[in-house]
Write a protein that holds these residues in place. Structure first.
Motif, mmCIF file in Angstrom:
data_model
loop_
_atom_site.group_PDB
_atom_site.id
_atom_site.type_symbol
_atom_site.label_atom_id
_atom_site.label_comp_id
_atom_site.label_asym_id
_atom_site.label_seq_id
_atom_site.Cartn_x
_atom_site.Cartn_y
_atom_site.Cartn_z
ATOM 1 N N LEU A 126 0.840 -1.206 0.000
ATOM 2 C CA LEU A 126 0.000 0.000 0.000
ATOM 3 C C LEU A 126 0.870 1.248 0.000
ATOM 4 N N ALA A 127 2.005 1.191 0.670
ATOM 5 C CA ALA A 127 2.923 2.338 0.709
ATOM 6 C C ALA A 127 3.409 2.706 -0.688
ATOM 7 N N LYS A 128 3.496 1.716 -1.558
ATOM 8 C CA LYS A 128 3.950 1.988 -2.926
ATOM 9 C C LYS A 128 2.945 2.835 -3.704
ATOM 10 N N ARG A 129 1.731 2.949 -3.189
ATOM 11 C CA ARG A 129 0.695 3.733 -3.874
ATOM 12 C C ARG A 129 0.626 5.174 -3.349
ATOM 13 N N ALA A 130 1.548 5.532 -2.451
ATOM 14 C CA ALA A 130 1.623 6.919 -1.988
ATOM 15 C C ALA A 130 1.862 7.824 -3.192
ATOM 16 N N GLY A 131 1.117 8.908 -3.254
ATOM 17 C CA GLY A 131 1.208 9.805 -4.400
ATOM 18 C C GLY A 131 0.127 9.527 -5.427
ATOM 19 N N GLU A 132 -0.271 8.267 -5.512
ATOM 20 C CA GLU A 132 -1.368 7.887 -6.413
ATOM 21 C C GLU A 132 -2.718 8.098 -5.735
ATOM 22 N N LEU A 133 -2.790 7.769 -4.436
ATOM 23 C CA LEU A 133 -4.037 7.887 -3.674
ATOM 24 C C LEU A 133 -4.104 9.222 -2.956
ATOM 25 N N GLU A 134 -5.319 9.645 -2.631
ATOM 26 C CA GLU A 134 -5.508 10.882 -1.868
ATOM 27 C C GLU A 134 -6.517 10.640 -0.739
ATOM 28 N N ASN A 135 -6.223 11.240 0.429
ATOM 29 C CA ASN A 135 -7.170 11.288 1.548
ATOM 30 C C ASN A 135 -7.738 9.925 1.939
ATOM 31 N N VAL A 136 -6.868 8.945 2.021
ATOM 32 C CA VAL A 136 -7.266 7.638 2.539
ATOM 33 C C VAL A 136 -7.114 7.672 4.059
ATOM 34 N N VAL A 137 -8.201 7.446 4.782
ATOM 35 C CA VAL A 137 -8.156 7.421 6.232
ATOM 36 C C VAL A 137 -7.834 6.008 6.687
ATOM 37 N N VAL A 138 -6.761 5.861 7.456
ATOM 38 C CA VAL A 138 -6.339 4.556 7.967
ATOM 39 C C VAL A 138 -6.463 4.574 9.480
ATOM 40 N N ARG A 139 -7.208 3.596 10.014
ATOM 41 C CA ARG A 139 -7.420 3.532 11.472
ATOM 42 C C ARG A 139 -6.619 2.389 12.092
ATOM 43 N N GLY A 140 -6.123 2.644 13.296
ATOM 44 C CA GLY A 140 -5.426 1.610 14.050
ATOM 45 C C GLY A 140 -5.063 2.160 15.410
ATOM 46 N N GLY A 141 -4.030 1.585 16.012
ATOM 47 C CA GLY A 141 -3.613 2.090 17.316
ATOM 48 C C GLY A 141 -2.566 1.218 17.968
ATOM 49 N N VAL A 142 -1.924 1.773 18.989
ATOM 50 C CA VAL A 142 -0.857 1.118 19.759
ATOM 51 C C VAL A 142 0.176 0.514 18.805
ATOM 52 N N LEU A 143 0.617 1.315 17.864
ATOM 53 C CA LEU A 143 1.599 0.833 16.892
ATOM 54 C C LEU A 143 2.898 0.445 17.602
ATOM 55 N N LEU A 144 3.416 -0.742 17.260
ATOM 56 C CA LEU A 144 4.682 -1.205 17.831
ATOM 57 C C LEU A 144 5.858 -0.920 16.907
ATOM 58 N N GLY A 145 5.560 -0.443 15.720
ATOM 59 C CA GLY A 145 6.586 -0.071 14.766
ATOM 60 C C GLY A 145 6.032 1.002 13.847
ATOM 61 N N VAL A 146 6.863 1.539 12.990
ATOM 62 C CA VAL A 146 6.443 2.594 12.069
ATOM 63 C C VAL A 146 5.960 1.964 10.768
ATOM 64 N N PRO A 147 4.691 2.131 10.415
ATOM 65 C CA PRO A 147 4.191 1.546 9.157
ATOM 66 C C PRO A 147 4.899 2.146 7.941
ATOM 67 N N GLU A 148 4.972 1.355 6.901
ATOM 68 C CA GLU A 148 5.604 1.817 5.668
ATOM 69 C C GLU A 148 4.828 2.976 5.049
ATOM 70 N N ILE A 149 3.512 3.013 5.250
ATOM 71 C CA ILE A 149 2.732 4.126 4.679
ATOM 72 C C ILE A 149 3.138 5.457 5.312
ATOM 73 N N PHE A 150 3.615 5.447 6.563
ATOM 74 C CA PHE A 150 4.114 6.680 7.190
ATOM 75 C C PHE A 150 5.392 7.128 6.495
ATOM 76 N N LYS A 151 6.282 6.177 6.258
ATOM 77 C CA LYS A 151 7.578 6.498 5.664
ATOM 78 C C LYS A 151 7.423 6.994 4.227
ATOM 79 N N ALA A 152 6.503 6.366 3.494
ATOM 80 C CA ALA A 152 6.326 6.720 2.082
ATOM 81 C C ALA A 152 5.559 8.011 1.886
ATOM 82 N N ASP A 153 4.843 8.436 2.931
ATOM 83 C CA ASP A 153 3.960 9.600 2.808
ATOM 84 C C ASP A 153 4.106 10.489 4.041
ATOM 85 N N PRO A 154 5.279 11.091 4.228
ATOM 86 C CA PRO A 154 5.541 11.832 5.472
ATOM 87 C C PRO A 154 4.621 13.017 5.706
ATOM 88 N N ASN A 155 4.092 13.600 4.651
ATOM 89 C CA ASN A 155 3.219 14.765 4.809
ATOM 90 C C ASN A 155 1.738 14.421 4.873
#
Length: 447
Positions: free
Chosen positions: A43-72
């Protein structure tokens, strides 16, 4: 019945699973150690292609790739139900992440009644011969996600512990739309919190209040871990466990013979929990262990359920408390820290239980790097923006290294004196002066 044919028909690649997301969708990323890995990478590879996708979760134990690929956050907006380190960092450093305030016990109902889910990605254990995938470490709210989502995709990880239960801790293949066989990474760990002398002093005060046969709930952090360590060294016996979060301390207590569950009014002999996060020691203990009972959070955190457990003892951390007994545990001003979680539920439930007690603990001071000086955690008023997690009418025991104070039955001026008495000595005169300005200090009070 043989489910292998259906399994094969639903098996897809992680790339295909990530392709289901469209701009503007609401996507669920499960919880804690069951956040998707292979699908997240795709899904991180689609950063820049997608817009305004809301992703829900919590108590992250690591940094998701979507954060790294889409810092802003141009493509992915993060909504956190409760914050781990990665959630907290993104919330405080970008406008691409937000906390959703809630009592954690309500989360299953929130999904079923109030939350849209277009695609859900959940890490699960391999399917058994009956066609069920185990939810592993997080019964929590995941069945409600399954029931709500338009499309359910499970990512199989052979290293996920099999958590027995319980209920709503398995999902059948008939309720799953697609299956991804992940790369079976080792489960992410949450190191057991360290503790120091201040934590030990607080723990000593709390442990003295715990009777044999008590049922305990521990929050996360140094002080609850210190309490667990002292209980392990104490003469306490026949303790039970009913908790939101299952942590390493419970394994240590069980191995030291402190936990039997024999005195529990309900779920006897079982350690009941909504989700687990810790080290491999914890995960190995949970795996296929009938001692452990994985259950949804609307059961574990329901104050009505908690109140059925005699001598229930709830132990949680706070950021600040004020002079009338309000507790702030979620933020420091506008700086987000964690979330409400189950603190209010356990404060209410433990006090309603026969012989029950809730303890909110904190160090009396902290070193403020911004001001380069030590400051009091006991304050006249919270910094603007601070969330009130526990309102003053329901506060029970407040604890620092300087003492313990029961706020129940106390007026505002009695609370002011009692709370100032557990503040650091060097701040007490200043707090008295503020209490006088607030009109909650009598001339008869000590000076």
């Amino acid at each position: 019945m043989d489910y292998r044919k259906e399994y094969g028909e639903k098996l897809i690649s992680a790339e295909k699973a990530a392709s289901f997301v469209n701009s503007g969708d609401y996507v669920d990323y499960a919880w804690a150690g069951q956040t998707p890995v292979s699908i997240d990478r795709e899904l991180a590879k689609r950063a820049g292609e997608l817009e305004n996708v809301v992703v829900r979760g919590g108590v992250l134990l690591g940094v998701p790739e979507i954060f790294k690929a889409d810092p802003n956050g141009d493509s992915f907006i993060w909504f956190s139900w409760h914050s781990g380190g990665a959630d907290r960092g993104r919330i405080n450093s970008t406008d691409a992440a937000f906390y959703s305030p809630l009592r954690y016990s309500e989360l299953p109902r929130w999904y079923r009644e109030n939350s849209r889910v277009d695609v859900a990605y959940i890490v699960v254990a391999p399917m058994n011969k009956h066609g069920y995938f185990n939810m592993g470490l997080n019964a929590s709210h995941l069945m409600a996600v399954v029931e709500t989502a338009k499309k359910v995709v499970v990512e199989v990880n052979e290293n996920l512990p099999i958590a027995l239960g319980g209920f709503e801790n398995e999902v059948h293949i008939s309720d799953v739309d697609f299956i991804v066989e992940g790369e079976n990474p080792e489960m992410l760990e949450l190191p057991a919190g360290s503790f120091g002398e201040v934590d030990k002093k607080v723990a000593e005060l709390i442990v003295a209040e715990i009777p044999n046969g008590a049922c305990i709930q521990l929050g996360i952090g140094g002080m609850p871990n210190a309490v667990g360590s002292l209980i392990a060294e104490s003469d306490l016996k026949d303790l039970g466990v009913h908790t939101e979060m299952f942590v390493d301390a419970f394994v240590d207590l069980y191995n030291r013979g402190k936990i039997t569950g024999a005195k529990k009014n309900i779920d006897r002999f079982r350690q009941t929990y909504a989700f687990a996060a810790g080290t491999k020691k914890l995960y190995d203990f949970i795996d296929n262990n009938p001692q452990c009972m994985s259950a949804p959070v609307d059961y574990t955190n329901d104050s009505r359920i908690i109140s059925k457990l005699d001598n229930f003892v709830s132990i949680n951390n706070a950021v600040n408390i004020d002079l009338v007994g309000q507790v702030s545990s979620e933020s420091s001003g506008y700086k987000h820290i964690s979330g409400a979680g189950g603190q209010l539920d356990f404060v209410l439930g433990s006090y309603l239980a026969e012989g029950g007690k809730s303890f909110v603990c904190l160090s009396s001071t902290f070193f403020n790097k911004k001001t380069n000086k030590e400051e009091s955690r006991i304050v006249p008023n919270f910094e603007m923006g601070s969330a009130i997690t526990v309102p003053r009418p329901v506060t029970n025991y407040l604890v620092t290294e300087h003492g313990i104070f029961n706020a129940k039955g106390k007026s505002t001026w009695e609370r002011a004196e009692g709370i100032i008495n557990i503040a650091a000595p060097q701040f007490r005169d200043e707090l008295i002066s503020e209490a006088e300005k607030m009109g909650i200090w009598r001339k008869s009070n000590r000076k």
